[in-house]
Design a protein around this motif. Structure first.
Motif, PDB file in Angstrom:
ATOM      1  N   LEU A 150       0.874  -1.184  -0.130  1.00 26.13           N
ATOM      2  CA  LEU A 150       0.153   0.184   0.106  1.00 26.13           C
ATOM      3  C   LEU A 150       0.837   1.132   0.011  1.00 26.13           C
ATOM      4  O   LEU A 150       2.186   1.116   0.349  1.00 26.13           O
ATOM      5  N   PRO A 151       0.394   2.502  -0.112  1.00 27.04           N
ATOM      6  CA  PRO A 151       1.494   3.652  -0.135  1.00 27.04           C
ATOM      7  C   PRO A 151       1.833   3.882   1.068  1.00 27.04           C
ATOM      8  O   PRO A 151       2.869   4.494   1.131  1.00 27.04           O
ATOM      9  N   TYR A 152       1.484   3.487   2.269  1.00 24.20           N
ATOM     10  CA  TYR A 152       1.981   3.579   3.376  1.00 24.20           C
ATOM     11  C   TYR A 152       2.509   2.500   4.265  1.00 24.20           C
ATOM     12  O   TYR A 152       2.926   2.365   5.169  1.00 24.20           O
ATOM     13  N   SER A 153       2.495   1.287   3.685  1.00 25.79           N
ATOM     14  CA  SER A 153       2.753   0.057   4.435  1.00 25.79           C
ATOM     15  C   SER A 153       2.887  -1.086   3.411  1.00 25.79           C
ATOM     16  O   SER A 153       2.390  -0.988   2.515  1.00 25.79           O
ATOM     17  N   SER A 154       3.718  -1.919   3.868  1.00 22.71           N
ATOM     18  CA  SER A 154       4.012  -3.339   3.086  1.00 22.71           C
ATOM     19  C   SER A 154       3.021  -4.565   3.967  1.00 22.71           C
ATOM     20  O   SER A 154       3.270  -4.886   5.116  1.00 22.71           O
ATOM     21  N   GLN A 155       2.016  -5.079   3.212  1.00 20.44           N
ATOM     22  CA  GLN A 155       1.182  -6.125   3.712  1.00 20.44           C
ATOM     23  C   GLN A 155       1.881  -7.672   3.708  1.00 20.44           C
ATOM     24  O   GLN A 155       2.053  -8.235   4.842  1.00 20.44           O
ATOM     25  N   LEU A 156       2.470  -7.699   2.743  1.00 20.96           N
ATOM     26  CA  LEU A 156       3.176  -9.182   2.304  1.00 20.96           C
ATOM     27  C   LEU A 156       4.309  -8.694   1.683  1.00 20.96           C
ATOM     28  O   LEU A 156       4.442  -7.999   0.597  1.00 20.96           O
TER      29      LEU A 156
END
Length: 200
Positions: free
Chosen positions: A76-82
């Protein structure tokens, strides 16, 4: 008769001009050859232009045999989920319909629509609601999924979804401008997809 004579006279008066232009060509070619020689002297000292591919790491090679797992990067623009997660399958909500991605999938770029992205790892299935984005499936069994917004399904409040759907449906029926209608329609589409994700 007079017209024919004037035409012939006009043609003959053009010939010297054309001949004069033809005689100027060698002079220009001397200038061109001088430029080429000067360029050869300078170009040997210049470095070739750099392109973006010069700074990029080489793409991993395509495996010769079908891998048993699919590597997923979901950001995502603000984080990495996987990041580099090896899974059995991913189902993405493409604009063309639900798309299952397995190891060895053909290289594809798919636009995402509001819907459920599910990550299958053995018997475990993790589901996310994504608003939009893109899925890039590479020939080396790597899937890069980029979403504008995503949230795990179990964190969605069903009552807020119902409330939002009712509000946007009312806005859609009462909107007067094209902009208001478009914004309300987007709200209805997203909340309808959220509702389907929760109930289905």
């Amino acid at each position: 008769m007079f017209r024919q004579a004037s035409r012939l006279l006009g043609r003959s008066s053009r010939l010297p001009r054309v001949r004069a232009m033809c005689t100027e060509v060698p002079a220009n070619s001397n200038k061109d050859s001088a430029f080429v020689e000067a360029w050869k002297k300078v170009s040997s000292t210049m470095e070739p232009p750099q392109t973006p591919s010069t700074y990029m790491e080489p793409r991993p090679p395509t495996p010769s045999s079908l891998p048993s797992k699919l590597t997923v990067n979901f950001v995502l623009p603000y984080s990495s989920q996987l990041s580099g997660k090896e899974v059995d399958m991913v189902m993405v909500p493409a604009t063309t319909g639900q798309m299952g991605v397995l190891p060895g999938h053909v290289p594809t770029i798919a636009e995402l629509k509001p819907g459920v992205l599910s990550v299958h790892e053995g018997s475990d299935v993790t589901k996310y609601f994504v608003s939009s984005g893109f899925a890039f499936i590479h020939a080396n069994s790597v899937a890069d999924i980029v979403a504008v917004e995503a949230v795990p399904i179990d964190q969605i409040d069903a009552s807020l979804v119902q409330k939002g759907l009712a509000e946007f449906t009312q806005k859609l029926s009462s909107s007067t401008t094209d902009l208001e209608k478009a914004e309300a329609q987007i709200g209805v589409d997203v909340h309808s997809a959220l509702n389907s994700a929760i109930t289905g």
